[in-house]
Scaffold this active site. Structure first.
Site, PDB file in Angstrom:
ATOM      1  N   ASP A  70      13.242  19.836  26.049  1.00 17.42           N
ATOM      2  CA  ASP A  70      13.303  20.829  27.114  1.00 17.42           C
ATOM      3  C   ASP A  70      14.739  21.364  27.169  1.00 17.42           C
ATOM      4  O   ASP A  70      15.671  20.598  27.423  1.00 17.42           O
ATOM      5  CB  ASP A  70      12.912  20.152  28.438  1.00 17.42           C
ATOM      6  CG  ASP A  70      12.862  21.131  29.592  1.00 17.42           C
ATOM      7  OD1 ASP A  70      13.227  22.306  29.400  1.00 17.42           O
ATOM      8  OD2 ASP A  70      12.476  20.709  30.702  1.00 17.42           O
ATOM      9  N   ASP A 107      11.138  27.598  26.321  1.00 15.12           N
ATOM     10  CA  ASP A 107      12.229  26.616  26.281  1.00 15.12           C
ATOM     11  C   ASP A 107      11.756  25.168  26.155  1.00 15.12           C
ATOM     12  O   ASP A 107      12.516  24.250  26.432  1.00 15.12           O
ATOM     13  CB  ASP A 107      13.137  26.778  27.509  1.00 15.12           C
ATOM     14  CG  ASP A 107      12.435  26.381  28.800  1.00 15.12           C
ATOM     15  OD1 ASP A 107      11.192  26.409  28.842  1.00 15.12           O
ATOM     16  OD2 ASP A 107      13.131  26.031  29.763  1.00 15.12           O
ATOM     17  N   GLU A 108      10.508  24.968  25.738  1.00 11.08           N
ATOM     18  CA  GLU A 108      10.008  23.600  25.589  1.00 11.08           C
ATOM     19  C   GLU A 108       9.168  23.453  24.321  1.00 11.08           C
ATOM     20  O   GLU A 108       8.438  24.378  23.957  1.00 11.08           O
ATOM     21  CB  GLU A 108       9.116  23.225  26.784  1.00 11.08           C
ATOM     22  CG  GLU A 108       9.892  22.852  28.022  1.00 11.08           C
ATOM     23  CD  GLU A 108       8.962  22.481  29.166  1.00 11.08           C
ATOM     24  OE1 GLU A 108       8.217  21.501  29.018  1.00 11.08           O
ATOM     25  OE2 GLU A 108       8.977  23.197  30.179  1.00 11.08           O
TER      26      GLU A 108
END
Ligand SMILES: [Mg+2]
Length: 381
Positions: A31, A129-130
């Site tokens: 993350d 974003d993960e």
């Protein structure tokens, strides 16, 4: 007799090892820390010292919209993602409020995801974003190796992009994701299969993936306030309240069970970038790259069986500034000509206003994908 025993013993050990390898699934969840805000801090390092809020303005009134991302200085003042901008301004009046530059974030995200994918046996991008990485074979089922790999990935991300991330390692996606959220920012938490039970015991029920505020409230009404209590609740009772599928899922998650595989999702964008032989501020000189790049991208889109609607040019200056300019087509396309024509137009518009810009690298990206439908589309005629 003795020999037989030895032979038998050897075979027995082999079976244990091979079944162990199959069973020791190791998943990593990565993350990126306060991603949009961290990227804005990188672009403007003075902002890193103070509260910073990245906003998605809806455009209706001056301050209407929601917070997309906030750095930790802003979070300490009570600002969080999803909060209306008006509230955030009351909580942190001295903060810097910036509009979200989504094309730039997508651009950096694309590079980072490609970097992460290179470290995985199987890779799945979960959001901008993960990501989840299956590293079972890469780490030969060893949590020690997985921790080393996570450290290496964190180091490489910082080396290449000057960004930090939080990593969780566990026996499945559920535990890995929760582990990544356990220590932020810049965290690395490893929860091996034998530690799952204790780890879950330490977490609040709202931390369990799939338990939102609403579910937590409904569970509390039944007297279920911890993950341990949820694990002990009869499945049938959970299924009665939450439906067959969801009830079972809650039960399994409370026990740390999650068999969801890490699956490669279809690409969300296709891009190509080239370094110019000579730096240039002449849109016509840069535009000679449009056709070959467009041909390559159109071919990839056909191979992937996707239609795109958004076309973006990427310009990197001699001072490594990243500029993107996008246009959206009236309908989905797979055409090379659509790409090159749009890019020439975007280049012309950009240099009309930014004649001083010195371009070092030029790229094209298509995104906003649709799968072809059965009916005929304009470009087929
Ligand atoms: Mg994040």
């Amino acid at each position: 007799m003795g020999l037989c025993g030895l032979v038998g013993g050897t075979i027995y050990i082999k079976i244990i090892i091979s079944s162990n390898l199959e069973m020791n699934r190791i998943i990593m969840h990565i993350d990126l820390d306060y991603f949009y805000a961290q990227l804005e801090e990188l672009r403007n390092p003075q902002l890193a010292q103070k509260p910073l809020v990245v906003c998605m303005y809806s455009g209706r009134t001056l301050d209407s919209g929601a917070v997309a991302s906030a750095n930790y200085a802003a979070r300490q003042l009570g600002v969080h993602a999803g909060m209306p901008i008006i509230y955030a301004k009351k909580k942190a009046p001295a903060a810097a409020f910036l509009p979200a530059d989504r094309p730039h974030y997508e651009d950096v995200s694309g590079r980072i995801m490609a970097l992460f994918a290179g470290f995985a046996d199987r890779f799945e991008q979960e959001s901008i974003d993960e990501a989840s990485l299956d590293v079972s074979a890469k780490c030969a089922g060893s949590y020690v190796e997985a921790k080393k790999l996570a450290e290496k990935i964190k180091w490489k991300l910082h080396e290449d992009e000057r960004l930090s991330c939080s990593v969780g390692v566990g026996p499945n996606k559920l535990i890995a994701k929760m582990a990544a959220g356990h220590r932020k920012p810049d965290g690395l938490v490893v929860v091996s299969s034998i530690e799952v039970k204790d780890f879950l015991r330490s977490k609040a029920i709202a931390d369990l993936h799939g338990v939102g505020e609403k579910t937590a409230g409904a569970l509390a009404q039944k007297g279920i306030k911890t993950i341990v209590q949820l694990a002990a609740a009869p499945v049938s009772e959970l299924q009665e309240s939450f439906g067959e599928k969801r009830g079972l899922l809650l039960h399994e998650h409370a026990l740390g069970i999650d068999n969801d595989p890490v699956e490669e999702k279809a690409a969300r964008q296709i891009s190509r970038i080239v370094t110019l032989r000579e730096n240039s501020s002449d849109p016509n000189a840069i535009a000679v790259h449009c056709s070959p790049l467009a041909a390559d991208i159109a071919r990839k889109a056909k191979d992937a069986n996707v239609l795109f609607r958004t076309i973006t040019i990427l310009l990197v200056s001699d001072r490594i500034e990243n500029i993107t300019r996008s246009t959206t087509l009236p309908g989905p396309s797979q055409s090379e000509v659509d790409i090159s024509d749009s890019c020439r137009g975007l280049l012309g518009e950009f240099f009309e206003k930014n004649s001083q810009f010195v371009c070092r690298r030029f790229g094209i990206r298509v995104s906003n994908f649709e799968e072809p439908k059965a009916q005929k589309r304009i470009f087929e005629y």
